[in-house]
Design an enzyme around this catalytic site. Structure first.
Site, mmCIF file in Angstrom:
data_model
loop_
_atom_site.group_PDB
_atom_site.id
_atom_site.type_symbol
_atom_site.label_atom_id
_atom_site.label_comp_id
_atom_site.label_asym_id
_atom_site.label_seq_id
_atom_site.Cartn_x
_atom_site.Cartn_y
_atom_site.Cartn_z
ATOM 1 C CD GLU A 93 32.780 14.180 20.740
ATOM 2 O OE1 GLU A 93 32.325 15.271 21.354
ATOM 3 O OE2 GLU A 93 33.148 13.378 21.631
ATOM 4 C CE LYS A 282 31.127 16.698 25.291
ATOM 5 N NZ LYS A 282 31.782 15.924 23.988
ATOM 6 C CG ASP A 298 18.240 28.100 21.710
ATOM 7 O OD1 ASP A 298 19.489 27.866 21.830
ATOM 8 O OD2 ASP A 298 17.832 29.120 22.130
ATOM 9 C CG HIS A 400 37.369 9.830 20.382
ATOM 10 N ND1 HIS A 400 36.118 10.371 20.252
ATOM 11 C CD2 HIS A 400 38.069 10.838 20.520
ATOM 12 C CE1 HIS A 400 36.336 11.893 20.320
ATOM 13 N NE2 HIS A 400 37.744 12.067 20.330
HETATM 14 C C1 MEV Z 1 32.690 12.086 24.789
HETATM 15 O O1 MEV Z 1 32.329 13.205 23.890
HETATM 16 C C2 MEV Z 1 31.738 11.668 25.570
HETATM 17 C C3 MEV Z 1 31.957 10.642 26.869
HETATM 18 O O2 MEV Z 1 32.694 11.191 27.414
HETATM 19 C C4 MEV Z 1 30.711 10.439 27.443
HETATM 20 C C5 MEV Z 1 30.968 9.500 28.849
HETATM 21 O O3 MEV Z 1 31.741 9.268 29.222
HETATM 22 O O4 MEV Z 1 29.793 8.965 29.027
HETATM 23 C C6 MEV Z 1 32.528 9.307 25.959
#
Ligand code: MEV
Length: 451
Positions: A93, A282, A298, A400
């Site tokens: 990513e 996430k 793992d 990003h």
């Molecule tokens: C993107 O992979 C992860 C985020 O969405 C986490 C978040 O929103 O805190 C940027």
């Protein structure tokens, strides 16, 4: 429908040949054009140049054709418990590593990360059905216990020498939820091993011993449904935290004093809204999984236990919530912490077999599993800090998408020179797919006009 049989017993060359024949049919490639031969050498170009190393990769799983590459990188400046780490990371990513590095540097200048292990107990379960009534089952279980422990002895002797073993064996009466259903829950500590195989072997031996004991002693039948570890590990827990005067954070971004206020609100939202909590967590696992992969651990287990904990820990009585917490105390100190379950190993599994996993652990100073838990949790916290910081200031797309320019340009067939020119032309402007496409077309048009 014709099914293939014995595919796994074919040689790699045979499997590859068959898959490419199928690929030719399905992709509509011209069978006379030499494409198949090209594809064969292309697939093989991902094999490791060193045949014994390729053999190691080939044996990790079945039906292997080639290797699937992911970038391997590092995060320097990672100060944890007063020790400076270089953290290995594997992720596809864009911007995860850049964000993590920025966060690591910031916190290294503000006291670093701190972490401690709160527990290392893992759980295994033997699920069985029996006609023995619940009022008698505990007595039967107590009588069977020595046989169960005895069955585990040969398997656990080496683990005992390393400081691990069984921490508890309990009978759980589940008959009110499901007639005839009982469970034996076994607690383990497994020292520096993740321990999944050991736990499963011990459970299977115990299940067999239970069946035999109950059959002989009571003449009654025990129907063992399954014996398997549980990935729910609320007692294999680690806590990581950072803190600094809230004032130090006001200079950190253009938001000034509003930064801390907005940060607390962002975390609060993840505490009360499941939609946000899942994304928030996430982001934590963006960092965690990258280290888990780099160290040959793992990630499926780690993700499963983390999300289960997020929905069922003592701190989340109302359901799924953020794994991290933020506050500012009366002295004006900003606190940000993360508590998560992590079952990790620094010996066993592929940790010593995968050449880069081995290298990663060496780079980390050959940590114990407990030390690795602290590193991994702190990386999760660092990643979470970075994500929230972006979200409440510029939004994440700016960083990003900038990291994503290469992928977008590649999809548009850009050459390395064009990508360079593209990056220069975009500068600090907002990056979108259409903008990348437009600028690339402009670059190409200009080049077409050049003498
Ligand atoms: C993107 O992979 C992860 C985020 O969405 C986490 C978040 O929103 O805190 C940027």
């Amino acid at each position: 429908m014709q099914l293939l049989s014995g595919f796994s017993t074919w040689s790699t060359e045979e499997k590859l040949g068959w898959v490419l024949d199928e690929w030719m049919k399905r992709s509509g490639a011209d069978s006379c054009s030499g494409v198949r031969e090209e594809m064969l050498s292309w697939m093989k170009s991902f094999w490791h140049v060193n045949a014994p190393t390729q053999e190691i990769f080939r044996n990790f799983s079945e039906n292997n054709l080639s290797n699937f590459f992911l970038p391997y990188g590092v995060v320097p400046n990672f100060l944890l418990n007063d020790r400076m780490y270089i953290v290995p990371v594997v992720t596809e990513e864009s911007s995860v590593v850049a964000a993590l590095s920025k966060s690591a540097k910031f916190w290294a200048e503000h006291g670093g990360f701190h972490a401690r292990v709160l527990g290392t107990e893992k759980l295994g379960q033997i699920h069985f059905y029996s006609r023995i009534p619940a009022s008698e089952m505990q007595k039967v279980f107590d009588a069977a216990l020595p046989a169960l422990k005895e069955a585990a002895v040969p398997l656990l002797s080496r683990m005992k020498q390393r400081g691990g073993g069984i921490t508890k064996i309990d009978l759980l009466d589940k008959t009110t939820e499901e007639p005839g259903y009982y469970q034996i829950r076994v607690g383990f500590t497994t020292a520096d091993a993740m321990g999944a195989n050991l736990i499963n072997s011990v459970l299977e031996e115990m299940a067999q011993a239970l069946k035999e004991f109950v059959g002989c002693e009571t003449g009654s039948n025990v129907d063992i449904i399954m014996a398997i570890l549980s990935n729910y590990t609320p007692n294999c827990l680690v806590e990581s935290w950072v803190s600094c005067p809230a004032l130090s954070l006001t200079k950190h971004t253009h938001l000034g004093e509003r930064f801390v206020e907005r940060f607390l609100k962002a975390v609060r939202i993840a505490e009360i809204d499941v939609g946000r909590a899942v994304t928030h967590n996430k982001g934590i696992y963006n960092g965690i999984d990258a280290v888990i992969l780099a160290t040959g651990n793992d990630f499926r287990a780690v993700e499963a236990q983390g999300h289960a904990y997020a929905s069922s820990s003592p701190e989340s009585p109302a359901g799924y919530r953020s794994l991290s917490k933020a506050s500012v105390d009366e002295q004006g100190i900003f606190h940000f912490c993360l508590k998560i379950p992590l079952t990790l190993g620094t010996v066993g599994g592929i940790t010593a077999v995968h050449p880069l996993a081995k290298f990663s652990l060496q780079l980390l100073g050959n940590p114990s599993a407990a030390e690795l838990m602290q590193v991994v949790a702190s990386v999760g916290l660092a990643q979470n800090f970075a994500a929230i910081q972006s979200l409440i200031t510029t939004g994440i797309q700016q960083g990003h998408m900038r990291m994503h320019i290469y992928n977008m340009a590649k999809q548009l067939g850009a050459s390395p020179e064009e990508i360079l020119a593209l990056r220069r032309a975009i500068g600090t402007d907002t990056v979108t797919h259409s903008r990348v496409q437009y600028i690339l077309e402009e670059i190409r048009a200009r080049r077409g006009k050049d003498p």
